[in-house]
Enzyme design. Structure first.
Site, PDB file in Angstrom:
ATOM      1  N   HIS A   1       0.864  -1.196   0.000  1.00 46.91           N
ATOM      2  CA  HIS A   1       0.000   0.000   0.000  1.00 46.91           C
ATOM      3  C   HIS A   1       0.895   1.239   0.000  1.00 46.91           C
ATOM      4  O   HIS A   1       1.944   1.249   0.663  1.00 46.91           O
ATOM      5  CB  HIS A   1      -0.894  -0.022   1.248  1.00 46.91           C
ATOM      6  CG  HIS A   1      -1.998   0.992   1.203  1.00 46.91           C
ATOM      7  ND1 HIS A   1      -1.808   2.317   1.554  1.00 46.91           N
ATOM      8  CD2 HIS A   1      -3.304   0.871   0.837  1.00 46.91           C
ATOM      9  CE1 HIS A   1      -2.948   2.973   1.408  1.00 46.91           C
ATOM     10  NE2 HIS A   1      -3.876   2.123   0.972  1.00 46.91           N
TER      11      HIS A   1
ATOM     12  N   ASP B   1      41.182   2.188   4.391  1.00 48.51           N
ATOM     13  CA  ASP B   1      41.539   1.657   3.074  1.00 48.51           C
ATOM     14  C   ASP B   1      40.284   1.058   2.441  1.00 48.51           C
ATOM     15  O   ASP B   1      39.168   1.354   2.871  1.00 48.51           O
ATOM     16  CB  ASP B   1      42.758   0.704   3.131  1.00 48.51           C
ATOM     17  CG  ASP B   1      42.473  -0.581   3.884  1.00 48.51           C
ATOM     18  OD1 ASP B   1      41.355  -0.721   4.433  1.00 48.51           O
ATOM     19  OD2 ASP B   1      43.365  -1.448   3.926  1.00 48.51           O
TER      20      ASP B   1
HETATM   21  C1  LIG Z   1       1.292 -11.172   0.999  1.00 46.21           C
HETATM   22  C2  LIG Z   1       1.605 -11.885  -0.195  1.00 46.21           C
HETATM   23  C3  LIG Z   1       1.677 -11.149  -1.492  1.00 46.21           C
HETATM   24  O1  LIG Z   1       1.827 -11.771  -2.495  1.00 46.21           O
HETATM   25  S1  LIG Z   1       1.561  -9.456  -1.507  1.00 46.21           S
HETATM   26  C4  LIG Z   1       1.480  -9.060  -3.226  1.00 46.21           C
HETATM   27  C5  LIG Z   1       0.147  -9.277  -3.865  1.00 46.21           C
HETATM   28  N1  LIG Z   1      -0.856  -8.301  -3.425  1.00 46.21           N
HETATM   29  C6  LIG Z   1      -0.985  -7.092  -3.966  1.00 46.21           C
HETATM   30  O2  LIG Z   1      -0.344  -6.744  -4.940  1.00 46.21           O
HETATM   31  C7  LIG Z   1      -1.995  -6.187  -3.335  1.00 46.21           C
HETATM   32  C8  LIG Z   1      -1.575  -4.725  -3.446  1.00 46.21           C
HETATM   33  N2  LIG Z   1      -2.441  -3.850  -2.698  1.00 46.21           N
HETATM   34  C9  LIG Z   1      -3.709  -3.615  -3.026  1.00 46.21           C
HETATM   35  O3  LIG Z   1      -4.254  -4.156  -3.993  1.00 46.21           O
HETATM   36  C10 LIG Z   1      -4.454  -2.601  -2.195  1.00 46.21           C
HETATM   37  O4  LIG Z   1      -3.590  -1.831  -1.418  1.00 46.21           O
HETATM   38  C11 LIG Z   1      -5.554  -3.167  -1.244  1.00 46.21           C
HETATM   39  C12 LIG Z   1      -4.908  -3.980  -0.137  1.00 46.21           C
HETATM   40  C13 LIG Z   1      -6.541  -4.049  -2.024  1.00 46.21           C
HETATM   41  C14 LIG Z   1      -6.292  -1.994  -0.628  1.00 46.21           C
HETATM   42  O5  LIG Z   1      -6.716  -1.171  -1.725  1.00 46.21           O
HETATM   43  P1  LIG Z   1      -7.714   0.031  -1.541  1.00 46.21           P
HETATM   44  O6  LIG Z   1      -8.931  -0.458  -0.844  1.00 46.21           O
HETATM   45  O7  LIG Z   1      -7.896   0.702  -2.844  1.00 46.21           O
HETATM   46  O8  LIG Z   1      -6.901   0.970  -0.536  1.00 46.21           O
HETATM   47  P2  LIG Z   1      -7.094   2.512  -0.257  1.00 46.21           P
HETATM   48  O9  LIG Z   1      -8.485   2.944  -0.505  1.00 46.21           O
HETATM   49  O10 LIG Z   1      -6.541   2.778   1.095  1.00 46.21           O
HETATM   50  O11 LIG Z   1      -6.118   3.163  -1.355  1.00 46.21           O
HETATM   51  C15 LIG Z   1      -5.814   4.544  -1.352  1.00 46.21           C
HETATM   52  C16 LIG Z   1      -5.309   4.932  -2.711  1.00 46.21           C
HETATM   53  O12 LIG Z   1      -4.103   4.209  -2.948  1.00 46.21           O
HETATM   54  C17 LIG Z   1      -4.216   3.400  -4.098  1.00 46.21           C
HETATM   55  N3  LIG Z   1      -3.534   2.147  -3.837  1.00 46.21           N
HETATM   56  C18 LIG Z   1      -3.829   1.187  -2.953  1.00 46.21           C
HETATM   57  N4  LIG Z   1      -2.966   0.200  -2.986  1.00 46.21           N
HETATM   58  C19 LIG Z   1      -2.066   0.525  -3.950  1.00 46.21           C
HETATM   59  C20 LIG Z   1      -0.901  -0.102  -4.461  1.00 46.21           C
HETATM   60  N5  LIG Z   1      -0.533  -1.290  -4.023  1.00 46.21           N
HETATM   61  N6  LIG Z   1      -0.213   0.537  -5.399  1.00 46.21           N
HETATM   62  C21 LIG Z   1      -0.602   1.730  -5.873  1.00 46.21           C
HETATM   63  N7  LIG Z   1      -1.692   2.382  -5.430  1.00 46.21           N
HETATM   64  C22 LIG Z   1      -2.428   1.775  -4.486  1.00 46.21           C
HETATM   65  C23 LIG Z   1      -5.705   3.204  -4.289  1.00 46.21           C
HETATM   66  O13 LIG Z   1      -5.993   2.916  -5.620  1.00 46.21           O
HETATM   67  C24 LIG Z   1      -6.228   4.515  -3.840  1.00 46.21           C
HETATM   68  O14 LIG Z   1      -5.988   5.422  -4.886  1.00 46.21           O
HETATM   69  P3  LIG Z   1      -6.991   6.645  -5.241  1.00 46.21           P
HETATM   70  O15 LIG Z   1      -6.836   7.611  -4.118  1.00 46.21           O
HETATM   71  O16 LIG Z   1      -8.368   6.040  -5.279  1.00 46.21           O
HETATM   72  O17 LIG Z   1      -6.525   7.145  -6.548  1.00 46.21           O
END
Ligand SMILES: CCC(=O)SCCNC(=O)CCNC(=O)[C@H](O)C(C)(C)COP(=O)(O)OP(=O)(O)OC[C@H]1O[C@@H](n2cnc3c(N)ncnc32)[C@H](O)[C@@H]1OP(=O)(O)O
Ligand SMILES: O=CC(=O)O
Ligand SMILES: [Mg+2]
Length: 381
Positions: free
Chosen positions: A281, A328
């Site tokens: 995030h 060094d």
């Molecule tokens: C643990 C094992 C693993 O394999 S980890 C790797 C696989 N998982 C991932 O790639 C998940 C990456 N993260 C996400 O998809 C999101 O952060 C999740 C957890 C779903 C939460 O998203 P969301 O509900 O949109 O969060 P939010 O409202 O707090 O977001 C605020 C603004 O930030 C953005 N945001 C969010 N996450 C990311 C990210 N990873 N990269 C880039 N931007 C991100 C959101 O889109 C949101 O943007 P905006 O303000 O609406 O433009």
């Protein structure tokens, strides 16, 4: 001997240093190999800083656009666990498109493909390696055995060689260890890098990520806030990976609103020797990058020693006295590590020592003793 050449980046052209090893490699592959390499793929053995490696689902253009505007060391477009099985094909297309349409600035741009054992990796590689703009880095998850890494090198090198267009000098490869068997075999996986394979490959194994959540699942553990179930794996990974001179990247904290806990966890990882941490995030990025950056005092110490080092090189002194200490090359190399981290943290300008390096090189050349050649000092900072 190092030479300067023009390279293509995420939209920008700039000059980088290319090693003799890269030139030899290029000669070996002849005209199919371009002088165009990504600026972050210098192939000079110095890892790209990845204090934070930010994942996002490869088909999520909104998140990718957001990530492109962040000051983050590494953006990782995920084709693996962030993408549902029925969205894999769409995600590949989206990642190929994002690679050439978004400007990720100074960030290392990585793509995490699916695991070799999933049967999806070849389709991922076919799509990604045919893209007009290639990523700097590929992340290969769930590497359980050295044969999987060998498969990766064979398959992706063949795919790149068969491309009609020119190919880049080196793409960085980060593997993930994510299971009990993967942990047992980690040394053999790192050793793949030490045999002939990577010398003749388009890829350079640069680091290892501990996939703590998958690892916990594989050993039947449940993830806790304390991370106690990962203690052995984290210490084992950092020790093994560093024994091979590779970059070690620590586990994800999925509680993305708990930034104080994240800070403590990241500081612990940094103190143990990890170079960076996976994040999921944007809010986690500054906290983690701060934890993996050097302190002001460390930077002052390193800069003062590097200044003194270049002065002394010009005077022909390899070892010299500074503040009551003998300095060094080993100390200079530690200072260069701190300097690289400080540049990544924008605490000092990247060109801080360029004039001193030029002066040192001139002094070396004028004596005709090859003084600065081959030692790597002053390069890749
Ligand atoms: C643990 C094992 C693993 O394999 S980890 C790797 C696989 N998982 C991932 O790639 C998940 C990456 N993260 C996400 O998809 C999101 O952060 C999740 C957890 C779903 C939460 O998203 P969301 O509900 O949109 O969060 P939010 O409202 O707090 O977001 C605020 C603004 O930030 C953005 N945001 C969010 N996450 C990311 C990210 N990873 N990269 C880039 N931007 C991100 C959101 O889109 C949101 O943007 P905006 O303000 O609406 O433009
Ligand atoms: O891929 C990351 C993990 O924790 O699993
Ligand atoms: Mg995983």
């Amino acid at each position: 001997m190092l030479t300067r050449m023009m390279v293509r980046g995420a939209g920008a052209r700039r000059s980088v240093l290319v090693t003799a090893a890269a030139q030899t490699w290029r000669r070996r592959y002849g005209s199919g190999v371009s002088d165009e390499v990504h600026p972050l793929s210098e192939g000079n053995g110095e890892p790209t800083p990845r204090r934070a490696l930010l994942y996002l689902p490869g088909h999520d253009e909104r998140k990718a656009t957001k990530a492109a505007g962040l000051d983050v060391d590494c953006v990782c477009l995920d084709l693996e666990d962030a993408v549902a099985l029925n969205r894999k094909e769409g995600a590949r297309k989206s990642v190929v498109n994002l690679l050439s349409t978004l400007d990720f600035g100074e960030s290392d741009v990585a793509v995490r493909i699916n695991a070799v054992s999933s049967g999806l990796a070849k389709e991922d590689l076919k799509a990604i390696l045919a893209a007009d703009t290639l990523p700097n880095t590929i992340v290969l998850p769930k590497v359980d055995r050295p044969s999987e890494l060998e498969w990766f090198f064979d398959t992706s090198d063949r795919l790149l060689r068969n491309q009609p267009r020119d190919t880049p000098a080196k793409i960085k490869l980060i593997t993930q260890v994510e299971s009990g068997i993967g942990l047992l075999n980690l040394q053999s996986v790192c050793e793949v890098d030490r045999v002939d394979l990577t010398a003749s490959s388009f890829f350079q194994h640069e680091g290892v990520i501990l996939g703590g959540d998958d690892y916990a699942a594989s050993i039947g553990a449940t993830r806790s806030r304390s991370n106690v179930e990962l203690l052995y794996a984290r210490q084992q990974v950092v020790a093994t990976v560093k024994a091979f001179g590779l970059q070690a990247i620590d586990v994800v904290n999925i509680h993305f609103t708990e930034l104080d806990a994240l800070r403590a966890e990241a500081e612990e990882g940094a103190a143990w020797g990890f170079d960076g941490k996976q994040v999921i995030h944007p809010a986690q990025v500054p906290v983690v990058q701060r934890a993996f950056s050097p302190s002001e005092q460390q930077v002052e110490w390193a800069v003062a020693i590097l200044d003194a080092f270049y002065d002394n090189q010009i005077k022909g002194k390899g070892a010299f006295s500074h503040d009551g200490q003998m300095i060094d090359m080993p100390t200079v190399l530690q200072c260069k590590n701190v300097f690289r981290l400080a540049v990544a943290a924008k605490m000092v300008p990247a060109d801080r020592f360029d004039a001193a390096i030029r002066e040192m090189e001139l002094a070396g050349n004028s004596e005709g003793d090859g003084g600065s050649e081959g030692d790597g000092v002053g390069k890749g900072q």
